[in-house]
Design an enzyme around this catalytic site. Structure first.
Site, mmCIF file in Angstrom:
data_model
loop_
_atom_site.group_PDB
_atom_site.id
_atom_site.type_symbol
_atom_site.label_atom_id
_atom_site.label_comp_id
_atom_site.label_asym_id
_atom_site.label_seq_id
_atom_site.Cartn_x
_atom_site.Cartn_y
_atom_site.Cartn_z
ATOM 1 N N LEU A 177 64.740 34.862 26.502
ATOM 2 C CA LEU A 177 63.763 36.075 25.783
ATOM 3 C C LEU A 177 62.908 35.359 25.008
ATOM 4 C CD1 LEU A 177 63.598 39.077 25.802
ATOM 5 C CD2 LEU A 177 64.685 38.814 23.260
ATOM 6 N N GLU B 221 69.505 29.420 25.489
ATOM 7 C CA GLU B 221 69.104 30.211 24.302
ATOM 8 C C GLU B 221 70.776 30.585 23.723
ATOM 9 O OE1 GLU B 221 66.943 34.059 24.722
ATOM 10 O OE2 GLU B 221 67.884 34.582 26.814
ATOM 11 N N ARG C 196 74.470 61.497 37.805
ATOM 12 C CA ARG C 196 74.860 59.854 38.118
ATOM 13 C C ARG C 196 74.351 59.908 39.609
ATOM 14 N NH1 ARG C 196 78.021 56.163 39.503
ATOM 15 N NH2 ARG C 196 78.005 54.185 38.188
ATOM 16 N N TYR D 106 65.130 47.596 25.004
ATOM 17 C CA TYR D 106 65.027 47.930 23.351
ATOM 18 C C TYR D 106 64.337 46.862 22.563
ATOM 19 C CZ TYR D 106 68.464 43.977 22.590
ATOM 20 O OH TYR D 106 69.005 42.584 22.518
ATOM 21 N N LYS E 297 64.015 42.554 28.067
ATOM 22 C CA LYS E 297 65.238 42.959 26.815
ATOM 23 C C LYS E 297 65.784 43.955 27.259
ATOM 24 C CE LYS E 297 65.098 42.550 22.013
ATOM 25 N NZ LYS E 297 66.319 41.662 21.777
#
Ligand code: PMP
Length: 293
Positions: free
Chosen positions: A205, A180, A100, A33, A147
């Site tokens: 990130l 972070e 799945r 995302y 991300k």
């Protein structure tokens, strides 16, 4: 006005926006995302976000759901239909819908969701007020440069922070260094006055806000160092702050219950906030989006 979301080719009312139960994002967190700030009607760092999306997708071998140009049009349309001037756009791409099974499906068709939300405009006064952070062990996987929507450790960490009355949790690696925050990059001004944030690597990130702040510092001739820093160094620091697309640049005035410096927003932190806002207003976001790991 009702909110509109883009889901796999259609603009739909937000309340009805849904993906299939066998979307691999839903079942395996097999997706990535981006969150892009909108400041005064403009996206901040669109190119950086698109480059980082490309990096995340590439590392996970997920196909772009459409061309970059087409995605840019969809994003613009979602912003327009939701009439967002200040706020953010959320973009999620997953490996799509398939029966799945863990291995990649044979002919995956990536899913794409784009939403937008209003937020109050950047308010320097609030950002200068200062928030508390706690430090907790970094229990995430080893590829923080991607991300990924797999955010369970981040969710648990943020909840732990909230229950401790703090705004953010700083994640600490096995060497005792702060990597972070759960949804932000971490910065300190050391007791010797050095501006420090963790170097871009698999450990963090590489935030688009982080990149803007680094470029703004560079432009202003402010020296900085991209390197790991320990919890002890942070506890002794003069100043601290966090950066992210939704928190912008927020002063940190307490770490693990201890005051940072004199407990008020630091001088350099205040200056960096001014420089950051000027920078995004002048340049629209980072110009050098360099390396992601
Ligand atoms: N680190 C993590 C773990 C994050 O989730 C975020 C926010 N998405 C950031 C850093 C800051 O990145 P950006 O400035 O691009 O929002």
């Amino acid at each position: 006005m009702s909110r509109i979301a883009y889901v796999n080719g259609q603009y739909v009312p937000h309340l009805e926006a849904a993906v299939h139960v066998e979307d691999r994002g839903y079942q395996f967190a097999d997706g990535v995302y981006e969150v892009i700030t909108l400041h005064g009607g403009r996206m901040v760092g669109e190119k950086g976000h698109m480059d980082r999306l490309d990096h995340s997708l590439g590392e996970l071998r997920i196909d772009w759901p459409m061309s970059r140009q087409a995605l840019s049009v969809v994003i613009g349309e979602v912003i327009r239909r939701n009439r967002v001037g200040d706020g953010f756009v959320y973009i999620q791409v997953t490996r799509g819908v398939a029966r799945r099974d863990h291995p990649f499906p044979e002919n995956p068709e990536s899913s794409l969701v784009v939403t937008a939300r209003r937020m109050p405009p950047i308010d320097k006064e609030t950002l200068r007020q200062g928030v508390s952070v706690i430090t907790i062990p970094d229990i995430r996987w080893k590829r923080h440069d991607i991300k990924s929507v797999s955010l369970l450790p981040n969710v648990l960490g943020k909840q732990q922070a909230r229950e401790a009355g703090a705004y953010e949790a700083w994640l600490v690696d096995d060497d005792g260094n702060v990597t972070e925050g759960t949804s932000s990059n971490a910065w300190i001004v050391t007791k010797d006055g050095e501006l420090v944030t963790h170097n871009a690597s698999y450990a963090i990130l590489n935030g688009i806000t982080r990149l803007s702040v680094l470029e703004a510092a560079d432009e202003a001739g402010i020296k900085f160092s991209e390197r790991p820093f320990s919890v002890d160094e942070a506890l002794e620091a003069k100043e601290a702050f966090i950066t992210s697309s939704t928190s912008h640049l927020k002063a940190v005035t307490r770490i693990d219950g201890q005051s940072v410096g004199n407990g008020h927003v630091g001088e350099l932190t205040g200056r960096m906030l001014d420089l950051y806002v000027d920078f995004i207003e002048n340049h629209g976001g980072p110009r050098h989006t360099g390396t992601w790991n």
